[in-house]
Design an enzyme around this catalytic site. Structure first.
Site, PDB file in Angstrom:
ATOM      1  N   ASP A  24       0.819  -1.212   0.000  1.00 47.25           N
ATOM      2  CA  ASP A  24       0.000   0.000   0.000  1.00 47.25           C
ATOM      3  C   ASP A  24       0.857   1.268   0.000  1.00 47.25           C
ATOM      4  OD1 ASP A  24      -2.310   1.445   0.014  1.00 47.25           O
ATOM      5  OD2 ASP A  24      -2.878   0.971   2.060  1.00 47.25           O
ATOM      6  N   ASN A  72     -10.563  -3.325  -6.791  1.00 48.59           N
ATOM      7  CA  ASN A  72      -9.756  -2.324  -7.526  1.00 48.59           C
ATOM      8  C   ASN A  72     -10.342  -1.963  -8.892  1.00 48.59           C
ATOM      9  OD1 ASN A  72      -6.498  -3.423  -6.240  1.00 48.59           O
ATOM     10  ND2 ASN A  72      -7.869  -1.821  -5.504  1.00 48.59           N
TER      11      ASN A  72
HETATM   12  C1  FPP Z   1      -1.787   0.209  -3.381  1.00 50.22           C
HETATM   13  O1  FPP Z   1      -1.365   1.536  -3.540  1.00 50.22           O
HETATM   14  C2  FPP Z   1      -1.273  -0.660  -4.412  1.00 50.22           C
HETATM   15  C3  FPP Z   1      -2.025  -1.311  -5.378  1.00 50.22           C
HETATM   16  C4  FPP Z   1      -3.477  -1.163  -5.497  1.00 50.22           C
HETATM   17  C5  FPP Z   1      -1.452  -2.192  -6.361  1.00 50.22           C
HETATM   18  C6  FPP Z   1      -0.100  -2.773  -6.075  1.00 50.22           C
HETATM   19  C7  FPP Z   1       0.549  -3.002  -7.383  1.00 50.22           C
HETATM   20  C8  FPP Z   1       1.859  -2.958  -7.657  1.00 50.22           C
HETATM   21  C9  FPP Z   1       2.922  -2.789  -6.639  1.00 50.22           C
HETATM   22  C10 FPP Z   1       2.346  -3.050  -9.067  1.00 50.22           C
HETATM   23  C11 FPP Z   1       1.799  -4.126  -9.943  1.00 50.22           C
HETATM   24  C12 FPP Z   1       1.689  -5.469  -9.368  1.00 50.22           C
HETATM   25  C13 FPP Z   1       2.393  -6.582  -9.746  1.00 50.22           C
HETATM   26  C14 FPP Z   1       2.044  -7.868  -9.065  1.00 50.22           C
HETATM   27  C15 FPP Z   1       3.478  -6.599 -10.742  1.00 50.22           C
HETATM   28  P1  FPP Z   1      -2.461   2.673  -3.661  1.00 50.22           P
HETATM   29  O2  FPP Z   1      -2.607   3.017  -5.092  1.00 50.22           O
HETATM   30  O3  FPP Z   1      -3.729   2.249  -2.978  1.00 50.22           O
HETATM   31  O4  FPP Z   1      -1.747   3.826  -2.864  1.00 50.22           O
HETATM   32  P2  FPP Z   1      -2.457   4.984  -2.026  1.00 50.22           P
HETATM   33  O5  FPP Z   1      -3.239   4.315  -0.935  1.00 50.22           O
HETATM   34  O6  FPP Z   1      -1.298   5.768  -1.514  1.00 50.22           O
HETATM   35  O7  FPP Z   1      -3.313   5.747  -2.989  1.00 50.22           O
END
Ligand code: FPP
Length: 255
Positions: A24, A72
């Site tokens: 996250d 998501n």
């Molecule tokens: C949360 O950050 C993260 C995600 C929803 C996706 C995680 C994905 C990756 C690290 C990259 C792609 C995955 C793979 C398996 C190659 P957020 O966007 O919710 O952050 P925020 O809470 O700060 O907005």
């Protein structure tokens, strides 16, 4: 045991064997730098690479990461397609290396609803690494803990309807064997980055007795140092599995 038998490294024997990570904070990392969220996710992929590479040094045998949840899909279309694109890129650029290094890739989650090119890449990653056993990398993609429980319940209901099982055959082991994580090691530790303290529908069944560690670091800044802190925190905890603490002469009452 012969004198040539290698004794396990005591620091690694303490576990955790299986660590799950809620990656996250990509969006906040990008925002703090005045960048689009997309670049935060890109930096998140690099953090994932660093973490997968470091995990075996801590005795970790399995890492399960939350790449994309069933919820998501509610994000803006451009961000959804960017996340899909990143998974594609990750597999395209890293699959050969992962396969060579003995990593088995397994993708958890519903295949229906995935774009055809992503479904094809998922199949390829799994089949190319199916014979590997040094390390298990599970990527939860189009995954939700509740959806996985429902799918397992449906599968068992189908067995009953077909006359191959009776309701009283269902116990924890049988139910666990119907989940997408079946056959993997038991979950020891769930890490969530960015200071949020929720499971967010991740591994609901598997996390029953897992230790939970919340770290303030934003996911794109994650790597060996942050993982070392999470492992140290895990090792400082006393796991009782619903029993009592083991004294010097007691067996651990696990249940
Ligand atoms: C949360 O950050 C993260 C995600 C929803 C996706 C995680 C994905 C990756 C690290 C990259 C792609 C995955 C793979 C398996 C190659 P957020 O966007 O919710 O952050 P925020 O809470 O700060 O907005």
């Amino acid at each position: 045991m012969t004198s040539a038998t290698r004794l396990p490294d005591p620091s690694q024997a303490q576990g955790p064997r299986h660590v799950a990570v809620i990656m996250d904070g990509n969006g906040r990392w990008a925002k703090a730098r005045g960048m689009p969220r997309t670049l935060g996710h890109r930096a998140g992929v690099n953090a994932l690479k660093r973490t997968v590479e470091a995990a075996p040094d801590f005795g970790i045998e399995c890492l399960t990461v939350f790449g994309f949840s069933t919820e998501n899909w509610r994000r803006p279309v451009a961000e959804v397609s960017d996340l899909m694109g990143l998974v594609k890129l990750y597999v395209q650029t890293d699959l050969d290396r992962l396969a060579r290094e003995g990593v088995r890739v397994r993708v958890l989650g519903r295949r229906t609803g995935l774009p055809a090119d992503i479904a094809e890449i998922v199949e390829r990653a799994e089949s190319k690494t199916a014979h590997n056993s040094r390390f298990l990398l599970q990527v939860a993609f189009n995954y939700g803990g509740q959806a996985d429980l429902i799918d397992a319940a449906r599968r068992f209901a189908e067995e009953v309807a077909a006359g191959r099982a009776a309701p009283q055959d269902l116990d924890e082991a049988r139910f666990g064997s119907l989940l997408s994580t079946a056959g993997g090691p038991p979950l020891d530790l769930v890490v969530r980055t960015s200071g949020e303290r929720r499971l967010s529908n991740f591994l609901l069944w598997e996390a029953a007795y897992a230790e939970l560690v919340f770290q303030d670091v934003l996911w794109p800044d994650y790597g060996p140092e942050a993982l070392a802190e999470a492992v140290a925190e895990y090792r400082s905890r006393e796991r009782r599995f619903g029993g009592v603490a083991a004294g010097p002469h007691d067996a651990l009452a696990a249940g």
